[in-house]
Design an enzyme around this catalytic site. Structure first.
Site, PDB file in Angstrom:
ATOM      1  N   SER A 194      31.974   4.979  71.226  1.00  0.00           N
ATOM      2  CA  SER A 194      33.088   5.865  71.567  1.00  0.00           C
ATOM      3  C   SER A 194      33.286   5.846  73.063  1.00  0.00           C
ATOM      4  O   SER A 194      32.354   5.556  73.828  1.00  0.00           O
ATOM      5  CB  SER A 194      32.792   7.293  71.095  1.00  0.00           C
ATOM      6  OG  SER A 194      33.689   8.224  71.680  1.00  0.00           O
ATOM      7  N   TYR A 236      27.668  15.392  70.988  1.00  0.00           N
ATOM      8  CA  TYR A 236      28.290  14.122  70.589  1.00  0.00           C
ATOM      9  C   TYR A 236      28.270  13.133  71.745  1.00  0.00           C
ATOM     10  O   TYR A 236      27.863  11.971  71.594  1.00  0.00           O
ATOM     11  CB  TYR A 236      29.722  14.385  70.122  1.00  0.00           C
ATOM     12  CG  TYR A 236      30.498  13.134  69.755  1.00  0.00           C
ATOM     13  CD1 TYR A 236      30.197  12.435  68.596  1.00  0.00           C
ATOM     14  CD2 TYR A 236      31.525  12.677  70.560  1.00  0.00           C
ATOM     15  CE1 TYR A 236      30.901  11.297  68.256  1.00  0.00           C
ATOM     16  CE2 TYR A 236      32.236  11.536  70.226  1.00  0.00           C
ATOM     17  CZ  TYR A 236      31.923  10.849  69.077  1.00  0.00           C
ATOM     18  OH  TYR A 236      32.632   9.722  68.751  1.00  0.00           O
TER      19      TYR A 236
END
Length: 313
Positions: free
Chosen positions: A178, A191
């Protein structure tokens, strides 16, 4: 002199379009031939990106090992793949239950994956879990679960298939990561931390296994957007306009089909690092390296605006 040039311009455009079309067709053909007979492992194969990858690699003639947490969903994907292709040109996928939140089962899972064909040519680590919450509201248990799925799981699976790759001096490991493995965004602390950890692990792994002919690739993308584009909303005049604009761009998603095609191209061209993001997130990455105080100020302003908006509701 001007007239011949004007007449030649449309011809040049047509020729350029023809060359571009031929190039795309050749690349499309090569993408199939390059993965044919390759043993390809896809984690979280029942997700949007995983399913798109499964269809691309299956049509290309790869020997798929599809991993997921739900046997019913894996069987449904199996039926979809086998019903849409010619069995004389493709291989029936093999299915493996894989749950990164259950780290105690990883040893058996790795053994099952390797036993399917005796080796792994391409490992696509696609599994991920997302969360958005203030730091103080995230429990240690939730932190650990996110780290298991986003970091410990992929790294453990990569370690498990490495011996067969090293012995054959060939292999390709892809981390579908990501943009937040490079750029931390407020309210996504756990995250972002897990994605940063995964990015660092696979960056180290890349250097360590290069001598064995093993390629390690990381793909950093913005969030996966499988839904239709939302209607355009008028910005809140009370919100910091610059912070709001950057926040919208940082969360501007990428389609699963687009990301799957990027993964296929990464395998074919053996690219080591890919950033799949719009201009604003890319600029934010440069700001993080070159002018961090400015980026920090913008992100902090965005947090203050969001807190103020919640208090006024």
């Amino acid at each position: 002199m001007a007239l011949p040039f004007v007449m030649a311009l449309p011809l040049l455009i047509v020729v350029a379009a023809g060359v571009y079309y031929i190039y795309n067709e050749v690349m499309h053909f090569m993408s199939k031939s390059l993965v044919r007979n390759k043993v390809v492992v896809i984690t979280d194969a029942v997700s949007g990106v995983g399913t798109e990858c499964a269809h691309l690699f299956h049509k290309g003639g790869a020997r798929l090992i599809l991993c997921g947490t739900s046997w019913d969903k894996l069987e449904s994907l199996y039926d979809s793949l086998t019903n849409d292709t010619d069995p004389r040109e493709t291989f029936a996928p093999k299915l493996v239950i894989l749950d990164f939140s259950d780290m105690d089962s990883m040893e058996d899972v790795v053994a099952e994956v390797v036993e399917c064909y005796g080796c792994v040519d391409v490992l696509i680590c696609n599994s991920s879990v997302k969360m958005k919450a203030p730091v103080q509201s995230v429990s240690l248990e939730l932190d650990r679960n996110i780290m298991d799925i986003n970091y410990f799981g992929p790294s453990t699976l990569a370690k498990g298939v490495l011996p067969t790759m090293i012995s054959r001096r060939s292999g390709h490991i892809i981390l579908v990561n990501s943009i937040q493995g490079r750029l931390a965004v407020p309210f996504r602390s756990s995250y972002a931390a897990s994605k940063h950890a995964a990015q660092a692990f696979f960056d180290c792994l890349r250097a360590e296994v290069e001598e064995y002919g093993i390629v390690v690739s990381t793909i950093s993308h913005t969030f996966i957007n499988a839904s239709a584009p939302p209607p355009t909303e008028q910005p809140d005049p009370k919100q910091n306009s610059l912070a709001a604009f950057i926040a919208r761009q940082l969360t501007h998603g990428v389609r699963p089909s687009v990301l799957a095609n990027e993964i296929m191209q990464t395998v074919n061209r053996k690219r080591k690092e890919v950033v799949l993001a719009h201009p604003i997130p890319r600029v934010a990455l440069y700001l993080r390296s070159l002018f961090p105080p400015f980026l920090f100020a913008v992100l902090a302003a965005g947090v203050k605006d969001s807190v103020l908006a919640e208090q006024m509701q």
